[in-house]
Design an enzyme around this catalytic site. Structure first.
Site, mmCIF file in Angstrom:
data_model
loop_
_atom_site.group_PDB
_atom_site.id
_atom_site.type_symbol
_atom_site.label_atom_id
_atom_site.label_comp_id
_atom_site.label_asym_id
_atom_site.label_seq_id
_atom_site.Cartn_x
_atom_site.Cartn_y
_atom_site.Cartn_z
ATOM 1 N N ASP A 16 55.484 -53.994 34.384
ATOM 2 C CA ASP A 16 54.999 -54.034 35.767
ATOM 3 C C ASP A 16 56.057 -54.601 36.713
ATOM 4 O OD1 ASP A 16 53.187 -53.666 37.805
ATOM 5 O OD2 ASP A 16 52.039 -55.484 37.383
ATOM 6 N N ASN A 64 46.266 -45.482 37.582
ATOM 7 C CA ASN A 64 47.478 -45.118 38.333
ATOM 8 C C ASN A 64 47.394 -43.705 38.931
ATOM 9 O OD1 ASN A 64 49.768 -46.904 36.092
ATOM 10 N ND2 ASN A 64 48.803 -47.607 37.986
#
Ligand code: IPE
Ligand code: IPE
Ligand code: MG
Length: 238
Positions: A16, A64
């Site tokens: 991330d 996502n």
């Protein structure tokens, strides 16, 4: 850094911070994803070097898909680029490749590349490299429940081991260490069932800055942990 001692058999990483890395530099987010992909390559190599058995990388979550179309399509292009450019080399190096997640949602050309890589690596004996793509832990559990129901499994036959075998990760050991970069301290729908006794390592480093040295630091942190699995004084060796 000296990495004697136990190496986690299965390391899973929530990669991330790509977007923030780029935004901090006034660059478009995709530049962060590109730089992140380079770190991914570096960490795969580092993991094979120290003898990690399974490396699972969270590359794209089901959630996502809700990002702007432009970012999603650029991420898919980047994935395609790396599958074409890097995978034959990884397969030559002995890596066994597989995916987890709703792969059927991905563009067809990418599905074909993934399938090809899986098939070509089937007989390899090296590290398992698992890409979590279009993946969500809850979704994986629901799909496993549906499989059991479709098979007409009786409630008495549903053991943990059996349920494990219905998950996308069937046949893989549970993660020993889960790393999340970028300072966020959450699991974001990753390996919910499998993470039951994983050690968690959080670092503020953004994924595009996560070098092999940082990876080794995470392994070192793991080596300092005492895993008890709910018992007392169990000096588990793994
Ligand atoms: C991780 O980086 C990569 C993916 C989720 C595809 P992010 O894109 O989430 O980066 P941040 O969290 O916005 O910085
Ligand atoms: C988790 O990161 C998914 C991946 C790294 C692929 P996100 O950036 O999507 O997670 P949240 O939204 O911060 O929880
Ligand atoms: Mg993020």
């Amino acid at each position: 850094m000296l990495l004697s001692g136990r190496i986690p058999a299965h390391v899973a990483i929530i990669m991330d911070g790509n977007g923030r890395w780029a935004e901090m530099r006034g660059l478009p987010r995709i530049e962060g994803h590109k730089r992140g992909a380079e770190r991914t390559r570096e960490v795969i190599t580092a993991a094979t070097e120290v003898g990690v058995n399974t490396l699972t990388l969270y590359a794209f979550s089901l959630e996502n898909w809700k990002r702007p179309d432009e970012e999603v399509s650029m991420l898919m292009k980047l994935l395609e680029f790396y599958l074409k450019k890097e995978f034959s080399e990884l397969i030559k190096r002995g890596i066994v490749f597989r995916t987890i997640g709703e792969i059927w949602r991905l563009p067809e050309n990418i599905q074909a590349l993934l399938k090809d890589a899986e098939e070509k690596s089937l007989r390899n004996k090296g590290m398992n490299l698992v890409l979590a793509l279009s993946y969500g832990g809850r979704n994986e559990i629901i799909r496993a429940v549906k499989k059991a129901m479709n098979l007409g499994v009786k409630p008495g036959d549903v053991t943990e081991a059996y349920f494990d075998s219905l998950l996308d990760t069937s046949g893989l050991s549970a993660p020993d260490l889960i790393i999340r970069t970028s300072g966020e301290k959450r699991i974001s729908n990753f390996l919910l069932w499998q993470a039951a006794y994983a050690e968690l390592h959080f670092t503020d480093t953004l994924w595009p800055d996560f070098t092999r040295e940082e990876f080794f630091l995470a392994l070192h942190d793991y080596q300092m942990r005492e895993r008890r699995f709910g018992t007392v004084n169990a000096r588990a060796e793994r």
